[in-house]
Write an enzyme that holds these catalytic residues in place. Structure first.
Site, PDB file in Angstrom:
ATOM      1  CG  HIS A 297       7.041   4.575   1.105  1.00 24.63           C
ATOM      2  ND1 HIS A 297       7.106   3.826   2.258  1.00 24.63           N
ATOM      3  CD2 HIS A 297       6.014   4.061   0.391  1.00 24.63           C
ATOM      4  CE1 HIS A 297       6.169   2.891   2.231  1.00 24.63           C
ATOM      5  NE2 HIS A 297       5.481   3.012   1.100  1.00 24.63           N
ATOM      6  CD  GLU A 298       4.241   5.650  -2.546  1.00 22.39           C
ATOM      7  OE1 GLU A 298       4.111   4.646  -3.262  1.00 22.39           O
ATOM      8  OE2 GLU A 298       3.698   5.754  -1.413  1.00 22.39           O
TER       9      GLU A 298
ATOM     10  CG  HIS B 108       5.906   0.795  -3.319  1.00 23.03           C
ATOM     11  ND1 HIS B 108       5.744  -0.487  -2.870  1.00 23.03           N
ATOM     12  CD2 HIS B 108       5.432   1.602  -2.326  1.00 23.03           C
ATOM     13  CE1 HIS B 108       5.194  -0.461  -1.658  1.00 23.03           C
ATOM     14  NE2 HIS B 108       4.996   0.793  -1.301  1.00 23.03           N
TER      15      HIS B 108
ATOM     16  CD  GLU C 197       4.549  -0.624   2.542  1.00 22.92           C
ATOM     17  OE1 GLU C 197       4.098  -0.615   1.383  1.00 22.92           O
ATOM     18  OE2 GLU C 197       4.576   0.377   3.261  1.00 22.92           O
TER      19      GLU C 197
HETATM   20 MG    MG Z   1       3.856   1.555   0.524  1.00 26.06          MG
END
Ligand code: MG
Length: 511
Positions: A276-277, A280, A306
């Site tokens: 997830h990160e 980003h 996001e």
């Molecule tokens: Mg996030």
């Protein structure tokens, strides 16, 4: 031709950019390595720096530079400042002025006294919230939340609005988004997701113990880093560390820090957190050459940011194709106990759908419903159509209506999130928007590259990474979220892509 204003604004812009990264570095260190007693002075340091940044942004010099730069926009090519800045293209120059205009406009509408009152109320509020959550007592938090709410309404009034005071708050995180667009989008999502969810749950299998295996932190980290390596996470421009709540922080144009947390008997927490990160992080590392080091080198909106993390975590990271490659490696090098577990059982386990009380632990299908609840409630609070005394009951009723479950106390209900204590009203919708954008982008990727999942099956991500970079990352803030979405998919944001994804993934596979 005179370009004094433009030159001055580019210089101010770059200095603000650098100062913000210094502030981020202090924040990153606070969450990762700072000894606990460092907090008092650290808070002072960050607060001072933020004040300096604010003063720079709202200074007369900045206002004058912006006014002059606007006049100079049409008349010439951008002068190169001794190679210090890359010249922007005409489209980028327009976006650059638009963003500075927006920044100055918002900053000058908010009275200084309101900023400091909000800062004080939310700093006390966060401490009270933490205590109230521990004791599961909403009454304890209520007077502080009331104060934050009053100040937030004041903030909305200062910023100005046409339809609802919620709009200017939402606009802070998702520029251009309004309730007029968002409410029908969310209603559509709820109307279609609810019946699907019911069907998914009735055909869903019970939890398999295969994810709850002893898996030492160091080994999880090693596995996570191998995945990062494979997706091209650049180790000379990024780091992975540990924090209580995972986050991504950008400290420079070639310096992105991501964090995760490790549960030694439940590896999905760390591994999906890392993926997830990384989503980003790749966004922040992918801004185009000309806009690097400028106000345009940022995510378009929190929703689009996001979308990048959800894209990797869910659409790629929980896909059969992804684990076709990684499951044998996981089994062979890390978890021999998985030898007994069929691949399909493992895959269903990491994609298990089950309504739960806590948002941050929710699966990809029920997650948006947690957001709808918060959106409805916080909008009503800001519009003053719901009183704080009725909030806990409204929360519990909403959970029952949307997810069919009811919290037994406020700690696992209305008190679970930090956002309201921080005064972050209008933030929650961006989480659901991220999912909807990601689904729409994923659908476009598959249309343009029908065989891309075969690469993913081989542990290769070049096409995915390049596609995201070319269509999303390089642009930074040059286009609005809406323009970006149209450019990529040919249509405005629509929940049908996510609904279609859920239908195909969860309802068309034979159980
Ligand atoms: Mg996030």
């Amino acid at each position: 031709m005179n370009s004094k204003g433009w030159k001055a604004l580019r210089k101010i812009d770059h200095e603000v950019y650098l100062l913000k990264h210094v502030s981020s570095l202090l924040g990153w260190d606070q969450e990762t390595y700072m000894p606990s007693r460092g907090i008092e002075e650290r808070a002072e340091q960050i607060s001072l720096l933020e004040t300096l940044i604010h003063e720079k942004i709202t200074s007369t010099a900045t206002k004058e530079a912006l006014e002059h730069a606007k006049e100079e926009l049409e008349i010439e090519n951008e002068p190169s400042e001794n190679g210090l800045f890359n010249p922007l293209t005409p489209i980028q120059r327009v976006a650059f002025l638009r963003e500075w205009n927006r920044k100055l406009d918002r900053a000058s509408r908010i009275p200084k006294s309101l900023v400091s009152r909000i800062s004080y109320a939310t700093s006390v509020g966060q401490a009270k919230w933490a205590q109230a959550r521990k004791e599961a007592s909403f009454e304890l938090f209520k007077p502080y939340l009331q104060e934050i709410l009053i100040l937030t309404r004041e903030l909305a009034a200062a910023l100005g609005y046409k339809d609802t005071p919620y709009d200017p708050l939402l606009d802070e995180y998702e520029p251009g988004m309004t309730c007029e667009i968002l409410s029908p989008l969310f209603q559509q999502l709820q109307k279609n997701l609810a019946p699907m969810l019911e069907e998914i749950i009735t055909t869903s299998n019970p939890e398999d113990p295969c994810l709850h295996l002893p898996f030492p932190k160091e080994a999880q980290e090693d596995f996570g880093k191998r995945i990062l390596q494979a997706i091209g996470f650049p180790w000379d421009r990024a780091r992975l560390d540990v924090s209580v709540h995972p986050f991504t922080s950008t400290l420079g144009k070639d310096d992105v820090r991501i964090t995760t947390r490790y549960n030694p008997t439940y590896f999905p927490t760390a591994i999906f957190g890392i993926i997830h990160e990384a989503g980003h992080g790749l966004y922040d590392l992918g801004f185009g050459e000309e806009i690097r080091g400028t106000i345009l080198a940022e995510g378009v909106s929190l929703g689009i940011h996001e979308s990048q993390s959800r894209f990797w975590e869910n659409f790629i990271g929980r896909h059969r194709a992804f684990w076709t490659y990684w499951f044998p490696i996981l089994r062979k090098d890390y978890l021999p106990a998985l030898e007994q577990v069929p691949f399909d059982t493992f895959l269903k386990s990491i994609n298990r759908v089950c309504p739960s009380l806590i948002r941050v632990e929710a699966d990809e299908v029920t997650y948006p419903l947690h957001i709808l609840l918060r959106y409805n409630l916080e909008k009503a609070l800001i519009e003053d159509t719901l009183s704080l005394s009725d909030l806990p009951a409204a929360w519990n009723d909403g959970m029952e209506e949307l997810l069919g479950i009811r919290p037994s106390h406020d700690g696992e209900g209305v008190l679970q999130d930090i956002h309201w204590s921080m005064g972050s009203f209008g933030y929650f919708p961006t989480y659901a928007l991220g999912t909807l954008y990601a689904a729409q982008f994923f659908s476009s990727l598959l249309k343009q590259h029908p065989h891309v999942l075969r690469e993913v099956e081989r542990g290769e991500y070049g096409t995915v990474v390049l596609w995201l970079r070319e269509h999303v990352h390089v642009h930074g803030k040059v286009f609005s979220a809406e323009e970006l979405c149209r450019k990529i998919s040919g249509s405005p944001l629509d929940s049908k892509y996510f609904l279609q994804y859920v239908r195909e993934k969860y309802l068309s596979i034979p159980k």
